[in-house]
Scaffold this motif. Structure first.
Motif, PDB file in Angstrom:
ATOM      1  N   ALA A 186      -2.141   3.117  -2.892  1.00  0.00           N
ATOM      2  CA  ALA A 186      -2.088   1.704  -3.287  1.00  0.00           C
ATOM      3  C   ALA A 186      -3.463   1.146  -3.608  1.00  0.00           C
ATOM      4  O   ALA A 186      -3.570   0.112  -4.276  1.00  0.00           O
ATOM      5  N   GLY A 187      -4.527   1.783  -3.127  1.00  0.00           N
ATOM      6  CA  GLY A 187      -5.873   1.284  -3.378  1.00  0.00           C
ATOM      7  C   GLY A 187      -6.911   2.143  -2.701  1.00  0.00           C
ATOM      8  O   GLY A 187      -6.599   3.051  -1.911  1.00  0.00           O
ATOM      9  N   ARG A 227       4.527   7.063   2.519  1.00  0.00           N
ATOM     10  CA  ARG A 227       4.393   5.599   2.545  1.00  0.00           C
ATOM     11  C   ARG A 227       3.158   5.162   1.757  1.00  0.00           C
ATOM     12  O   ARG A 227       2.179   5.918   1.659  1.00  0.00           O
ATOM     13  N   PRO A 228       3.183   3.938   1.211  1.00  0.00           N
ATOM     14  CA  PRO A 228       2.008   3.444   0.496  1.00  0.00           C
ATOM     15  C   PRO A 228       0.762   3.541   1.358  1.00  0.00           C
ATOM     16  O   PRO A 228       0.784   3.187   2.545  1.00  0.00           O
ATOM     17  N   THR A 229      -0.339   4.014   0.776  1.00  0.00           N
ATOM     18  CA  THR A 229      -1.550   4.315   1.543  1.00  0.00           C
ATOM     19  C   THR A 229      -2.789   3.820   0.809  1.00  0.00           C
ATOM     20  O   THR A 229      -2.887   3.933  -0.411  1.00  0.00           O
ATOM     21  N   ILE A 230      -3.716   3.270   1.580  1.00  0.00           N
ATOM     22  CA  ILE A 230      -5.044   2.940   1.068  1.00  0.00           C
ATOM     23  C   ILE A 230      -6.018   3.957   1.648  1.00  0.00           C
ATOM     24  O   ILE A 230      -6.052   4.173   2.866  1.00  0.00           O
ATOM     25  N   ALA A 268      -5.977  -5.193   1.657  1.00  0.00           N
ATOM     26  CA  ALA A 268      -4.761  -4.457   2.031  1.00  0.00           C
ATOM     27  C   ALA A 268      -3.520  -5.306   1.803  1.00  0.00           C
ATOM     28  O   ALA A 268      -2.497  -4.799   1.314  1.00  0.00           O
ATOM     29  N   GLN A 269      -3.587  -6.582   2.130  1.00  0.00           N
ATOM     30  CA  GLN A 269      -2.432  -7.449   1.912  1.00  0.00           C
ATOM     31  C   GLN A 269      -2.100  -7.553   0.432  1.00  0.00           C
ATOM     32  O   GLN A 269      -0.917  -7.540   0.035  1.00  0.00           O
ATOM     33  N   ARG A 270      -3.106  -7.630  -0.415  1.00  0.00           N
ATOM     34  CA  ARG A 270      -2.855  -7.698  -1.856  1.00  0.00           C
ATOM     35  C   ARG A 270      -2.259  -6.384  -2.372  1.00  0.00           C
ATOM     36  O   ARG A 270      -1.306  -6.382  -3.150  1.00  0.00           O
ATOM     37  N   CYS A 271      -2.840  -5.278  -1.949  1.00  0.00           N
ATOM     38  CA  CYS A 271      -2.372  -3.981  -2.442  1.00  0.00           C
ATOM     39  C   CYS A 271      -0.947  -3.674  -1.976  1.00  0.00           C
ATOM     40  O   CYS A 271      -0.099  -3.277  -2.785  1.00  0.00           O
ATOM     41  N   PHE A 272      -0.699  -3.838  -0.700  1.00  0.00           N
ATOM     42  CA  PHE A 272       0.627  -3.517  -0.185  1.00  0.00           C
ATOM     43  C   PHE A 272       1.649  -4.553  -0.640  1.00  0.00           C
ATOM     44  O   PHE A 272       2.816  -4.219  -0.849  1.00  0.00           O
ATOM     45  N   GLU A 327     -17.224  -9.200   8.585  1.00  0.00           N
ATOM     46  CA  GLU A 327     -17.092  -9.403   7.139  1.00  0.00           C
ATOM     47  C   GLU A 327     -16.363  -8.223   6.497  1.00  0.00           C
ATOM     48  O   GLU A 327     -15.553  -8.409   5.590  1.00  0.00           O
ATOM     49  N   TRP A 328     -16.660  -7.011   6.962  1.00  0.00           N
ATOM     50  CA  TRP A 328     -15.995  -5.822   6.426  1.00  0.00           C
ATOM     51  C   TRP A 328     -14.502  -5.878   6.702  1.00  0.00           C
ATOM     52  O   TRP A 328     -13.676  -5.657   5.795  1.00  0.00           O
ATOM     53  N   LEU A 329     -14.121  -6.190   7.937  1.00  0.00           N
ATOM     54  CA  LEU A 329     -12.701  -6.260   8.300  1.00  0.00           C
ATOM     55  C   LEU A 329     -11.973  -7.360   7.530  1.00  0.00           C
ATOM     56  O   LEU A 329     -10.843  -7.175   7.067  1.00  0.00           O
ATOM     57  N   LYS A 330     -12.611  -8.494   7.388  1.00  0.00           N
ATOM     58  CA  LYS A 330     -11.986  -9.610   6.676  1.00  0.00           C
ATOM     59  C   LYS A 330     -11.682  -9.235   5.233  1.00  0.00           C
ATOM     60  O   LYS A 330     -10.583  -9.511   4.720  1.00  0.00           O
ATOM     61  N   ALA A 331     -12.639  -8.595   4.568  1.00  0.00           N
ATOM     62  CA  ALA A 331     -12.438  -8.212   3.172  1.00  0.00           C
ATOM     63  C   ALA A 331     -11.379  -7.117   3.043  1.00  0.00           C
ATOM     64  O   ALA A 331     -10.528  -7.163   2.138  1.00  0.00           O
ATOM     65  N   VAL A 332     -11.407  -6.114   3.932  1.00  0.00           N
ATOM     66  CA  VAL A 332     -10.416  -5.041   3.878  1.00  0.00           C
ATOM     67  C   VAL A 332      -9.025  -5.591   4.183  1.00  0.00           C
ATOM     68  O   VAL A 332      -8.031  -5.194   3.558  1.00  0.00           O
TER      69      VAL A 332
END
Length: 380
Positions: A205-206, A175-178, A372-376, A363-368
């Motif tokens: 994916a990233g 499956r696609p993975t970051i 993730a939404q963009r990559c997947f 802030e870390w969670l928000k950016a990740v």
């Protein structure tokens, strides 16, 4: 203390100082007792001073810790132990056995987390709480740390650790993975990209690189100008000394925990000054659990690490985090990677040290999350 080569000097300094404080207490008490036992005039001030220093040596953390770390503003903000996940035990050719725990829907895109050296998969508690309902999460302990067993030959080269990362990646089932790495976790991720480029386009994916460096961490740490010349004559021999005297280093670490020096060192060297007490305690207790010999062998591996040449060829979307007060990996290391990777974006966490992903976890969670939404989404 999160273990990177430059901070080994501080570990030894705190340990030796702890032994000296305990020894000073014993000497003061003995000086009083030596006269008292033979009937000579005894200076009771020596006894009182010795007992006071002994209390500081064994209980100093209770006096110091209330002034370090803040109270959490919400229940969600405080770090807590990870809940149990689905356990996988992966035997490896070098004799190590990797402990992996999986969370979230099995058919969802995957986030694979690799922790920093001296810590364990427990550092990803905030990520587990935030992402487990939407993504498949793979959290693993590096060999010799957490619940993973060490290799038979006690070798912790970055190339071998990258191979272990590849084995954990197999659990994603294609499956696609970051790939998300913190500190040495980021170094392992970049080494994996360098050694296994054929696996990148098909599944990865990233990348999320947090407080990490593309080269020997001695070169990108606070005081690198002075540390580089000391690498051969001092830091490497100190690593070997730590391996040989591992039981003694454990005792010194325990004393530094009892007198509070470990708390003080982590407060100033790992955080930006706004961490909660739970986050600080997690880091300090990780120091006690980590085997000093394993930590030192990993540092020797880090000093042979280099992934600079792979950066210009990595076209994967990459999210880079740097901390404005990170002393173990200076913000300039993040700038270097962001300026070299073709598809990188950079996020500054502030105030934040080397454990900014805990200290500024929102802030870390928000950016990740957005990354993730963009990559997947692009993969879909």
């Amino acid at each position: 203390m999160l273990f990177v080569p430059p901070l080994l000097l501080l570990v030894w300094l705190m340990g030796l100082l702890s032994v000296a404080v305990l020894g000073g207490a014993g000497w003061l008490i003995w000086e009083w007792y030596d006269n008292w036992a033979v009937g000579l005039p005894a200076d009771w001030r020596l006894l009182y001073a010795g007992l006071a220093v002994l209390v500081l040596a064994l209980c100093g953390r209770w006096l110091l810790v209330p002034f370090l770390g803040r109270k959490p503003r919400t229940e969600e903000e405080e770090w807590r132990p990870l809940p149990p996940g689905t356990v996988h035990r992966l035997p490896r050719p070098d004799g190590s056995v990797l402990h992996v725990e999986a969370y979230g829907p099995e058919d969802a895109p995957t986030l694979l987390f690799t922790h920093g050296w001296g810590l364990s998969r427990a550092e990803w508690w905030y990520a587990q709480q935030h992402f487990a309902g939407r993504y498949r999460l793979l959290l693993w302990d590096l060999p010799g740390l957490g619940q993973s067993d060490s290799p038979d030959d006690q070798v912790f080269e970055l190339g071998r650790l990258a191979g272990h990362l590849g084995a954990v990646l197999e659990l994603a089932g294609g499956r696609p993975t970051i790939l998300c790495g913190h500190s040495i976790g980021g170094m392992i991720t970049l080494t994996f990209c360098k050694l296994h480029p054929e696996r990148l386009s098909s599944q990865i994916a990233g990348l999320v690189l947090t407080h990490t460096t593309p080269t020997n961490p001695v070169n990108t740490a606070w005081g690198a100008r002075f540390l580089r010349p000391l690498q051969g004559p001092l830091i490497r021999p100190l690593c070997h000394l730590t391996i040989w005297l591992s039981p003694l280093v454990r005792v010194m670490n325990a004393l530094a925990f009892l007198n509070g020096l470990n708390h003080l060192g982590n407060h100033f060297m790992q955080f930006g000054g706004t961490e909660t007490r739970g986050q600080l305690n997690f880091t300090v207790l990780s120091d006690l659990r980590a085997n000093p010999a394993v930590a030192a062998r990993g540092m020797l591996g880090m000093m042979r690490y280099d992934a600079v040449n792979v950066l210009p060829h990595l076209t994967l979307p990459t999210l880079i985090f740097k901390g404005d007060k990170d002393k173990a990996t200076l913000p300039s290391a993040g700038d270097w990677m962001a300026g070299t990777l073709p598809a990188a974006e950079e996020v500054l966490l502030a105030p934040a040290g080397h454990l900014g992903l805990l200290e500024q976890h929102r802030e870390w969670l928000k950016a990740v999350d957005a990354f993730a939404q963009r990559c997947f989404g692009a993969r879909s």
